[in-house]
Design a protein around this motif. Sequence first.
Motif, PDB file in Angstrom:
ATOM      1  N   ASP A 139       0.814  -1.215   0.000  1.00 33.56           N
ATOM      2  CA  ASP A 139       0.000   0.000   0.000  1.00 33.56           C
ATOM      3  C   ASP A 139       0.853   1.274   0.000  1.00 33.56           C
ATOM      4  O   ASP A 139       0.443   2.280   0.567  1.00 33.56           O
ATOM      5  CB  ASP A 139      -0.973  -0.001   1.188  1.00 33.56           C
ATOM      6  N   LYS A 141       1.574   3.055  -2.721  1.00 32.47           N
ATOM      7  CA  LYS A 141       1.282   3.137  -4.154  1.00 32.47           C
ATOM      8  C   LYS A 141       2.099   4.220  -4.878  1.00 32.47           C
ATOM      9  O   LYS A 141       2.556   3.991  -5.995  1.00 32.47           O
ATOM     10  CB  LYS A 141      -0.214   3.402  -4.360  1.00 32.47           C
TER      11      LYS A 141
ATOM     12  N   TRP B  65      -9.878   2.932  -7.217  1.00 36.55           N
ATOM     13  CA  TRP B  65      -8.784   3.880  -6.930  1.00 36.55           C
ATOM     14  C   TRP B  65      -7.445   3.324  -7.402  1.00 36.55           C
ATOM     15  O   TRP B  65      -6.632   4.065  -7.978  1.00 36.55           O
ATOM     16  CB  TRP B  65      -8.755   4.138  -5.421  1.00 36.55           C
ATOM     17  N   GLU B  66      -7.218   2.027  -7.189  1.00 38.89           N
ATOM     18  CA  GLU B  66      -5.952   1.395  -7.583  1.00 38.89           C
ATOM     19  C   GLU B  66      -5.764   1.470  -9.095  1.00 38.89           C
ATOM     20  O   GLU B  66      -4.668   1.775  -9.583  1.00 38.89           O
ATOM     21  CB  GLU B  66      -5.900  -0.076  -7.143  1.00 38.89           C
ATOM     22  N   LEU B 107      -5.183  12.202  -6.341  1.00 37.34           N
ATOM     23  CA  LEU B 107      -5.636  10.839  -5.988  1.00 37.34           C
ATOM     24  C   LEU B 107      -5.103  10.397  -4.630  1.00 37.34           C
ATOM     25  O   LEU B 107      -5.678   9.501  -3.999  1.00 37.34           O
ATOM     26  CB  LEU B 107      -5.155   9.843  -7.052  1.00 37.34           C
ATOM     27  N   SER B 108      -4.009  10.993  -4.188  1.00 36.55           N
ATOM     28  CA  SER B 108      -3.377  10.567  -2.939  1.00 36.55           C
ATOM     29  C   SER B 108      -4.161  11.001  -1.704  1.00 36.55           C
ATOM     30  O   SER B 108      -3.921  10.500  -0.610  1.00 36.55           O
ATOM     31  CB  SER B 108      -1.962  11.138  -2.841  1.00 36.55           C
ATOM     32  N   SER B 112     -10.365  11.062  -1.860  1.00 31.11           N
ATOM     33  CA  SER B 112     -10.430  10.564  -3.247  1.00 31.11           C
ATOM     34  C   SER B 112     -10.494   9.041  -3.245  1.00 31.11           C
ATOM     35  O   SER B 112     -11.257   8.433  -4.006  1.00 31.11           O
ATOM     36  CB  SER B 112      -9.200  10.996  -4.041  1.00 31.11           C
ATOM     37  N   LYS B 113      -9.701   8.412  -2.371  1.00 31.47           N
ATOM     38  CA  LYS B 113      -9.663   6.952  -2.301  1.00 31.47           C
ATOM     39  C   LYS B 113     -11.023   6.411  -1.854  1.00 31.47           C
ATOM     40  O   LYS B 113     -11.561   5.471  -2.451  1.00 31.47           O
ATOM     41  CB  LYS B 113      -8.571   6.514  -1.327  1.00 31.47           C
ATOM     42  N   ASN B 117     -13.422   4.202  -4.416  1.00 26.82           N
ATOM     43  CA  ASN B 117     -13.571   2.766  -4.142  1.00 26.82           C
ATOM     44  C   ASN B 117     -15.001   2.344  -3.839  1.00 26.82           C
ATOM     45  O   ASN B 117     -15.265   1.164  -3.643  1.00 26.82           O
ATOM     46  CB  ASN B 117     -12.668   2.355  -2.981  1.00 26.82           C
TER      47      ASN B 117
END
Lengths: 191, 121
Positions: A139, A141, B65-66, B107-108, B112-113, B117
């Motif tokens: 995690d 990322k 998100w990934e 996005l970080s 946002s995550k 998701n």
Amino acid sequence: MSLQKDHSVAFSWLGMIGVAVFIFAWVCAASIDTAWQFGVNTLSEFGISDTDASLYFNYGCCMITGALVAAFGIGRAAYAKNKGHAAGGTLIALGGAFLILVGLFTMDSGDVHVMIAVSMAAFLFFGIAATAVGNWNADRKVFAGVGIIVACLLVAMAVAFDVAGLEAYGIILAMIWLLSESVNMILCRKN
Amino acid sequence: MEIVPRNVKVGGALGFLGGVVCVICLVLFLEIEESALADMGVYMLVAVMFFALAGGFAKGGQWSWEVLLLMTFLTIAVVGGSVVFEAMDLYAGIMLVIIGALIVVSLSVPSSKTWANRMRF
């Protein structure tokens, strides 16, 4: 309560110092051997220079930096959060060990030097890729993203550039990755 | 009514901006020569990737998100690769990498995550 101390920050600093030593030795060598041109001559040509540039390259860029990178890789593997980190750290350590050998077996050694240099580059490349996978699974990322981008750019450069260009730009990318991975290790230490 | 976080809106806008910049660069740097088709193709590919990213930020977007983050990294890598192959202008490449990096920043943010998701459609 665990009595085992977390030394990951110390190992990460070794990576940063390795980058600093490499840049310093590279700049010194290029200043002394003015015939060497960025992207035209290979870095290994410093190793057989008639000037003191050979000392800076063989000892500074290769042996000292190689030892520091190998130690950093051992730290990455020792404080691994998953198999990706462990594999990546081991490969980086091997890459560092081969970097030491590049300084010992200079271009005069012929095919032995080429084999060692190519092995070092391959170990470092796969180390970067494996660590990126490890960071993604752990995690982390954004730091994984740095590894992904660096690995993709290295592949593109391997196709687009000749050996001298690939070496020069590839090492700069590898140093950027090493700095980012060192910061990653500092940020994700155990509290 | 579902409230879309500001970071997500900014990320989507940046994705759209990246696509538009690519199309403008395609026109600006177009030179009629043998490699024109390849160069145009690269700009169009990057433009499509940026527009796809903008779509991923949209309310009906189906990327997690990934996937969004991975696609952003791949877009930056493609821009870098295009510059390496000299299919893209260096300054255009730097501008697009900065836009990509700003998308990563947007996005970080944890909001946002969380937003990306969960089911958005």
